[in-house]
Write a protein that holds these residues in place. Structure first.
Motif, PDB file in Angstrom:
ATOM      1  N   LEU A   1     -60.429  15.610  -4.596  1.00  0.00           N
ATOM      2  CA  LEU A   1     -59.562  15.512  -5.763  1.00  0.00           C
ATOM      3  C   LEU A   1     -59.287  16.883  -6.349  1.00  0.00           C
ATOM      4  N   PHE A   2     -58.422  17.659  -5.711  1.00  0.00           N
ATOM      5  CA  PHE A   2     -57.923  18.879  -6.313  1.00  0.00           C
ATOM      6  C   PHE A   2     -56.529  19.112  -5.763  1.00  0.00           C
ATOM      7  N   LEU A   3     -55.786  19.943  -6.480  1.00  0.00           N
ATOM      8  CA  LEU A   3     -54.430  20.243  -6.055  1.00  0.00           C
ATOM      9  C   LEU A   3     -54.341  21.702  -5.626  1.00  0.00           C
ATOM     10  N   PRO A   4     -53.629  21.978  -4.567  1.00  0.00           N
ATOM     11  CA  PRO A   4     -53.509  23.363  -4.118  1.00  0.00           C
ATOM     12  C   PRO A   4     -52.700  24.193  -5.093  1.00  0.00           C
ATOM     13  N   LEU A   5     -53.092  25.442  -5.269  1.00  0.00           N
ATOM     14  CA  LEU A   5     -52.349  26.361  -6.107  1.00  0.00           C
ATOM     15  C   LEU A   5     -51.182  26.908  -5.291  1.00  0.00           C
ATOM     16  N   VAL A   6     -49.973  26.449  -5.617  1.00  0.00           N
ATOM     17  CA  VAL A   6     -48.780  26.864  -4.897  1.00  0.00           C
ATOM     18  C   VAL A   6     -47.877  27.627  -5.848  1.00  0.00           C
ATOM     19  N   LEU A   7     -47.502  28.823  -5.483  1.00  0.00           N
ATOM     20  CA  LEU A   7     -46.614  29.632  -6.305  1.00  0.00           C
ATOM     21  C   LEU A   7     -45.182  29.342  -5.886  1.00  0.00           C
ATOM     22  N   HIS A   8     -44.459  28.569  -6.728  1.00  0.00           N
ATOM     23  CA  HIS A   8     -43.131  28.141  -6.327  1.00  0.00           C
ATOM     24  C   HIS A   8     -42.171  29.300  -6.181  1.00  0.00           C
ATOM     25  N   GLY A   9     -42.438  30.411  -6.850  1.00  0.00           N
ATOM     26  CA  GLY A   9     -41.543  31.554  -6.732  1.00  0.00           C
ATOM     27  C   GLY A   9     -41.685  32.293  -5.425  1.00  0.00           C
ATOM     28  N   ALA A  10     -42.727  31.954  -4.663  1.00  0.00           N
ATOM     29  CA  ALA A  10     -42.970  32.674  -3.414  1.00  0.00           C
ATOM     30  C   ALA A  10     -42.050  32.176  -2.318  1.00  0.00           C
ATOM     31  N   SER A  11     -41.331  33.083  -1.681  1.00  0.00           N
ATOM     32  CA  SER A  11     -40.460  32.732  -0.562  1.00  0.00           C
ATOM     33  C   SER A  11     -41.265  32.736   0.724  1.00  0.00           C
ATOM     34  N   PRO A  12     -40.690  32.206   1.804  1.00  0.00           N
ATOM     35  CA  PRO A  12     -41.385  32.275   3.084  1.00  0.00           C
ATOM     36  C   PRO A  12     -41.660  33.733   3.467  1.00  0.00           C
TER      37      PRO A  12
ATOM     38  N   GLN B   1     -37.597  27.802  -2.394  1.00  0.00           N
ATOM     39  CA  GLN B   1     -37.610  28.191  -3.799  1.00  0.00           C
ATOM     40  C   GLN B   1     -38.393  27.227  -4.678  1.00  0.00           C
ATOM     41  N   ARG B   2     -38.231  25.933  -4.460  1.00  0.00           N
ATOM     42  CA  ARG B   2     -38.870  24.945  -5.338  1.00  0.00           C
ATOM     43  C   ARG B   2     -40.209  24.467  -4.792  1.00  0.00           C
ATOM     44  N   GLY B   3     -40.470  24.727  -3.531  1.00  0.00           N
ATOM     45  CA  GLY B   3     -41.731  24.339  -2.944  1.00  0.00           C
ATOM     46  C   GLY B   3     -41.821  22.892  -2.523  1.00  0.00           C
ATOM     47  N   LEU B   4     -40.771  22.103  -2.738  1.00  0.00           N
ATOM     48  CA  LEU B   4     -40.806  20.706  -2.331  1.00  0.00           C
ATOM     49  C   LEU B   4     -40.722  20.604  -0.807  1.00  0.00           C
ATOM     50  N   ILE B   5     -41.275  19.521  -0.275  1.00  0.00           N
ATOM     51  CA  ILE B   5     -41.198  19.233   1.161  1.00  0.00           C
ATOM     52  C   ILE B   5     -40.158  18.145   1.360  1.00  0.00           C
TER      53      ILE B   5
ATOM     54  N   PRO C   1     -32.231  30.416   3.175  1.00  0.00           N
ATOM     55  CA  PRO C   1     -33.349  31.146   2.557  1.00  0.00           C
ATOM     56  C   PRO C   1     -33.369  31.104   1.043  1.00  0.00           C
ATOM     57  N   ASP C   2     -32.201  30.992   0.402  1.00  0.00           N
ATOM     58  CA  ASP C   2     -32.177  30.951  -1.056  1.00  0.00           C
ATOM     59  C   ASP C   2     -32.422  29.553  -1.615  1.00  0.00           C
ATOM     60  N   GLY C   3     -32.576  28.561  -0.742  1.00  0.00           N
ATOM     61  CA  GLY C   3     -32.835  27.207  -1.185  1.00  0.00           C
ATOM     62  C   GLY C   3     -31.640  26.496  -1.788  1.00  0.00           C
ATOM     63  N   MET C   4     -30.478  27.123  -1.760  1.00  0.00           N
ATOM     64  CA  MET C   4     -29.301  26.522  -2.382  1.00  0.00           C
ATOM     65  C   MET C   4     -28.677  25.430  -1.513  1.00  0.00           C
ATOM     66  N   SER C   5     -28.900  25.474  -0.223  1.00  0.00           N
ATOM     67  CA  SER C   5     -28.289  24.489   0.670  1.00  0.00           C
ATOM     68  C   SER C   5     -29.346  23.897   1.594  1.00  0.00           C
ATOM     69  N   LEU C   6     -29.284  22.586   1.729  1.00  0.00           N
ATOM     70  CA  LEU C   6     -30.114  21.851   2.677  1.00  0.00           C
ATOM     71  C   LEU C   6     -29.175  21.250   3.711  1.00  0.00           C
TER      72      LEU C   6
ATOM     73  N   VAL D   1     -24.149  19.123   4.300  1.00  0.00           N
ATOM     74  CA  VAL D   1     -24.716  20.216   3.520  1.00  0.00           C
ATOM     75  C   VAL D   1     -24.945  19.727   2.096  1.00  0.00           C
ATOM     76  N   LEU D   2     -26.204  19.708   1.677  1.00  0.00           N
ATOM     77  CA  LEU D   2     -26.579  19.214   0.359  1.00  0.00           C
ATOM     78  C   LEU D   2     -26.955  20.370  -0.562  1.00  0.00           C
ATOM     79  N   ASP D   3     -26.693  20.196  -1.856  1.00  0.00           N
ATOM     80  CA  ASP D   3     -27.275  21.035  -2.885  1.00  0.00           C
ATOM     81  C   ASP D   3     -28.496  20.290  -3.388  1.00  0.00           C
ATOM     82  N   PRO D   4     -29.705  20.674  -2.963  1.00  0.00           N
ATOM     83  CA  PRO D   4     -30.874  19.861  -3.321  1.00  0.00           C
ATOM     84  C   PRO D   4     -31.196  19.897  -4.807  1.00  0.00           C
ATOM     85  N   GLY D   5     -30.846  20.987  -5.483  1.00  0.00           N
ATOM     86  CA  GLY D   5     -31.118  21.069  -6.909  1.00  0.00           C
ATOM     87  C   GLY D   5     -30.252  20.121  -7.714  1.00  0.00           C
ATOM     88  N   GLN D   6     -28.973  20.009  -7.331  1.00  0.00           N
ATOM     89  CA  GLN D   6     -28.033  19.140  -8.047  1.00  0.00           C
ATOM     90  C   GLN D   6     -27.916  17.760  -7.421  1.00  0.00           C
ATOM     91  N   ALA D   7     -28.547  17.557  -6.291  1.00  0.00           N
ATOM     92  CA  ALA D   7     -28.501  16.276  -5.581  1.00  0.00           C
ATOM     93  C   ALA D   7     -27.065  15.871  -5.268  1.00  0.00           C
TER      94      ALA D   7
END
Length: 649
Positions: A32-43, A59-63, A100-105, A117-123
């Motif tokens: 029961l712990f959560l990993p420390l993930v820095l969302h600002g970190a790029s690949p 960018q957002r760290g989501l899978i 790489p900028d996370g703007m397009s999926l 081509v999706l904008d994942p932030g705006q869905a």
């Protein structure tokens, strides 16, 4: 706020959310712990990229993961171990990649032949590009300027400009390009060809008759080389499902096929991973991973579909679709690999992505409809997070699971061979196997329910007769209790709920692949198809005269084990055929462009070769010989045949 402080805030907030996450998902309560993930970190900079059904938002760290049977993509939060959102994208999303900028999926819809081509932030959907039939994988260049898409049915690589979502180039390739990767500096593109290529006449029926191919191109799509995967004592390299890169090495999961007799359990299909030396553009046979070598790797495994190297390249995580496992292999010394163990990965895993530090693995568990989260250091499952609702009824889902698995001893002995080993996603392995009846080319099984009886000798009069194949080809215990009746004897239906489910999946659960679009040339070929009388064997909605002439169990009056009414003698039987002197069952032409080589024995490598042979009366002079232009027009027409095209009557 610093990245470290922001990470600590996320960690504290995650603790508050953990109880809620635990109530919604299967979580290992001992961990029961959560990993420390820095969302600002790029690949990591200068990281190679490769096609996969699962990816991390840089960018957002989501899978994010594809849900092929639900027509959607979904995201999970790896910190809070919970489902976040789902987005509909079409019919059968198959591969995805981030800029790489996370703007397009970017998502491939295999059934529609589209790049979405999706904008994942705006869905929202940013663009839809019509590619062509049966795309395989998509990858984005490290600079985010280009996407590379393999197009299996049209044998090409498509390069897309991601600045304005336009096509830069369509690059013709050898047959059946599928997996794709881009080097860390973006200067090289590597494309696997799913099926092996023959190196001799009828080579797909010889253990050493074919070889695997990886095409090497520059960033603009110009061909700069080919890496050949040579046959070895385990057969030839086939079903090259993907490619992954770390440093100067690449790895290709594959199945080695050994079609010659004897067809024993351990000599037909053999799970392996090829290692490529990218500096020399050659396979390194000394570093090949023979996964079914029990002395090195323990228990046999089935259908490797993806390889993911650790960030330092010392450990490989091999995704085993048929075994429901991820295999951990230490390749610090490439010529002396060391098995570290196995981790459960849900039902039919198809891909995996790592956390930036390499500690956690996120597995696309296709038939669990979930992402399985693995702690790769402690080697345990952390969570199983549902990402899609079930869209198949219970019977079809059960049949699909049975089709793809070797974990059930009723289906396979010792985890060697699954139905999917020879019929990946319901298609074909394009191998000519030496069987008791003689050489037999593996057909695709889409639309199979409409073209019973099955097998080239018309020996199966109902889909439930695959119980015999489970026994004789997969050495499984079988799904039905008691002794099996003769293949053309009393029905197998109703003997077992699981056998009924497998039969239902074979008939109803396999999507028919899309064919190339009609053209002026194909329309001319269609007219020729009609004028030459091809409809006498390949007419009607199934593009075959093969149909049951009566009820199962009543069709073998002479006791020869064949439904004689559907056999046609096209002059191709040879001394190697125990059966075939009275003819062969007529195959459907649906999807024929994906099933080379041709004829029952795989003796003709292309559709042009079939027409040049004089088919259906080889060796005889046609009353009206085909000109080269007419032959090409007929081939163009044949390549358009799928279940959406109107039949020639």
């Amino acid at each position: 706020m610093s990245l470290v402080l922001a990470g600590l805030v996320c960690w504290v907030f995650g603790l508050a959310m953990l109880a809620n996450a635990a109530s919604q998902h299967s979580i290992d309560e001992r961990h029961l712990f959560l990993p420390l993930v820095l969302h600002g970190a790029s690949p990591l900079p200068n990281a190679a990229r490769w096609g996969a059904p699962i990816a991390r938002d840089p960018q957002r760290g989501l899978i994010w993961v594809v849900n092929p049977d639900a027509g959607s993509v979904a995201a999970i939060d790896p910190d809070q171990l919970q489902f976040v959102q789902t987005l509909p994208v079409g019919v059968e999303p198959w591969s995805l990649a981030f800029t790489p900028d996370g703007m397009s999926l970017l998502v491939l819809d295999r059934a529609r032949g589209e790049l979405v081509v999706l904008d994942p932030g705006q869905a929202t959907v940013r663009a839809r590009l019509a590619l062509g039939p049966e795309p395989g994988q998509v990858v984005v260049s490290p600079d985010g300027e280009r996407a590379y898409v393999t197009l299996q049915a049209m044998h090409m690589l498509i390069i897309v400009d991601l600045n304005d979502f336009t096509f830069l180039r369509r690059v013709p390739l050898s047959a059946h390009p599928y997996g794709v990767a881009v080097s860390a500096d973006g200067s090289r593109v590597y494309v696997t060809h799913f099926y092996a290529q023959s190196v001799m006449p009828a080579g797909m029926g010889r253990d050493d008759g074919a070889q695997g191919l990886v095409s090497v191109l520059d960033a603009q799509g110009d061909h700069v080389g080919t890496i050949y995967l040579s046959p070895d004592q385990h057969g030839f390299a086939n079903q090259l499902a993907s490619i992954a890169i770390a440093g100067s090495r690449a790895w290709v999961p594959l199945i080695r096929a050994a079609p010659e007799l004897p067809n024993t359990l351990s000599t037909t299909v053999f799970a392996a991973v090829a290692t490529l030396d990218l500096a020399t553009q050659q396979e390194d046979p000394t570093a090949q991973l023979n996964l079914n070598d029990e002395a090195v790797f323990g228990s046999p495994v089935n259908n490797p579909v993806a390889v993911v190297p650790s960030p330092d390249g010392r450990i490989l995580y091999i995704v085993l679709a048929g075994s429901d496992l991820v295999e951990l292999v230490d390749v610090t010394e490439p010529t002396q690999p060391r098995l570290l163990g196995f981790l459960p990965a849900g039902r039919n895993p198809r891909g995996m992505v790592l956390s930036p530090d390499g500690r956690y693995g996120y597995v696309m568990s296709y038939l669990s409809r979930a992402v399985t989260v693995l702690d790769l250091h402690l080697r345990r499952v952390v969570a199983t997070i549902t990402v899609a609702p079930e869209t198949l009824d219970a019977t079809l889902l059960r049949g699909k699971i049975l089709f793809n698995t070797v974990t059930d001893p009723r289906m396979a002995k010792s985890s060697w061979v699954s139905c999917a080993s020879c019929h990946a996603d319901g298609g074909t392995d394009n191998v000519t196997w030496m069987m008791a009846d003689g050489p037999r080319q593996t057909p695709g099984i889409w639309q199979a329910g409409a073209t019973l009886p099955w097998h080239w000798s018309a020996a199966l009069d109902e889909p439930h007769d695959v119980e015999d194949s489970i026994h004789t080809l997969q050495f499984g215990l079988g799904l039905a209790p008691g002794a099996d009746p003769p293949l053309l004897g009393r029905t197998n239906a109703g003997r077992s709920a699981d056998l009924d489910a497998l039969a239902a999946f074979l008939v109803e659960g396999i999507r028919t692949p899309r064919a190339v679009a009609p053209s002026a040339a194909s329309e001319a070929g269609r007219a020729l198809f009609d004028a030459l009388g091809c409809v006498s064997c390949h007419g009607g909605p199934t593009w075959s005269i093969s149909t049951l002439p009566g009820l199962p169990g009543t069709l073998d009056l002479d006791g020869n084990g064949m439904v004689d009414a559907v056999l046609r003698d096209v002059g191709t039987a040879t001394a190697a055929d125990v059966r075939g002197q009275t003819g062969f069952d007529v195959p459907s032409l649906i999807g024929v462009g994906l099933t080379a080589p041709y004829m029952h024995d795989g003796s003709l490598p292309t559709l042009a070769a079939v027409l040049d042979s004089g088919h259906p009366t080889p060796g005889l002079v046609r009353s009206r010989p085909l000109s080269p232009a007419e032959r090409d027009a007929l081939v163009a027409f044949l390549l358009t045949i799928d279940d959406a095209i109107s039949p020639v009557k």
